[in-house]
Design a protein around this motif. Structure first.
Motif, short mmCIF file in Angstrom:
data_model
loop_
_atom_site.label_atom_id
_atom_site.label_comp_id
_atom_site.label_asym_id
_atom_site.label_seq_id
_atom_site.Cartn_x
_atom_site.Cartn_y
_atom_site.Cartn_z
N ALA A 8 29.04 42.05 -58.49
CA ALA A 8 27.91 42.36 -58.61
C ALA A 8 26.89 42.76 -57.49
N ASP A 12 23.11 46.03 -61.02
CA ASP A 12 23.30 45.35 -62.08
C ASP A 12 22.95 44.81 -62.44
N VAL A 16 21.53 41.87 -65.09
CA VAL A 16 21.93 40.87 -65.32
C VAL A 16 20.78 40.12 -66.18
N VAL A 63 30.43 39.78 -61.74
CA VAL A 63 29.42 40.20 -63.54
C VAL A 63 30.94 41.18 -64.00
N LEU A 70 26.92 45.41 -69.72
CA LEU A 70 27.24 43.55 -68.96
C LEU A 70 27.71 42.68 -69.79
N MET A 73 28.20 36.55 -66.92
CA MET A 73 27.74 36.80 -65.23
C MET A 73 28.35 35.90 -65.10
#
Length: 166
Positions: A8, A12, A16, A63, A70, A73
């Motif tokens: 990550a 990001d 997230v 991730v 995305l 994670m």
């Protein structure tokens, strides 16, 4: 489905944060109520809190994405010879596609000197308990304050050995 795992980065973090909000509401609204989930995700998953994890020593923040969005994670930190898995979340619409398994495997591979991996999970989170048990985790006790955040959320402690011949 094709997905990619990577470390990550700061860019990001908004995605997230959104992923965590969606998965937490999907999982915990029925257990804690929408208001409490909003409170927890606001405090626990703020951009500032997530950014601190990017630079924590002895940690991995990974991730999973499909090249555009995305999908999952994971965050873990080494403490002594134990890896503490603090977070592993996959978007509800993509659970069961191997993303969680890939994230878990990646985290375990990142700490070759570790002997165990452990985590805390809400005792009522049946999907998560099933996932971890299928992946070799066993109950090791209970916590009265999951994550030690002062919110007094009880949790099951699960652990698994990481040694090859165990």
């Amino acid at each position: 489905m094709t997905f990619y795992l990577r470390t990550a980065g700061k860019a990001d973090l908004p995605a997230v944060k959104q992923l965590l909000a969606v998965t937490w509401h999907d999982t915990y609204d029925a257990l804690y109520g929408v208001e409490k989930v909003n409170d927890l995700t606001t405090r626990w998953h703020s951009l500032e809190a997530l950014q601190k994890r990017l630079t924590m020593p002895n940690s991995e923040f990974v991730v999973a994405d499909d090249g555009t969005h995305l999908l999952g994670m994971a965050y873990a930190q080494m403490e002594g010879k134990d890896v503490k898995l603090h977070q592993l979340y996959v978007l509800p619409g993509h659970q069961g596609e191997g993303i969680g398994q890939a994230l878990l495997s990646e985290v375990m591979d990142c700490f070759p000197e570790a002997t165990t991996i452990s985590l805390e999970v809400d005792e009522d989170n049946v999907k998560a308990l099933g996932f971890y048990k299928r992946n070799g985790f066993e109950p090791k006790g209970k916590a009265s304050d999951c994550g030690n955040n002062g919110d007094r959320i009880p949790a099951q402690i699960l652990s698994r050995n990481l040694q090859l011949n165990s």
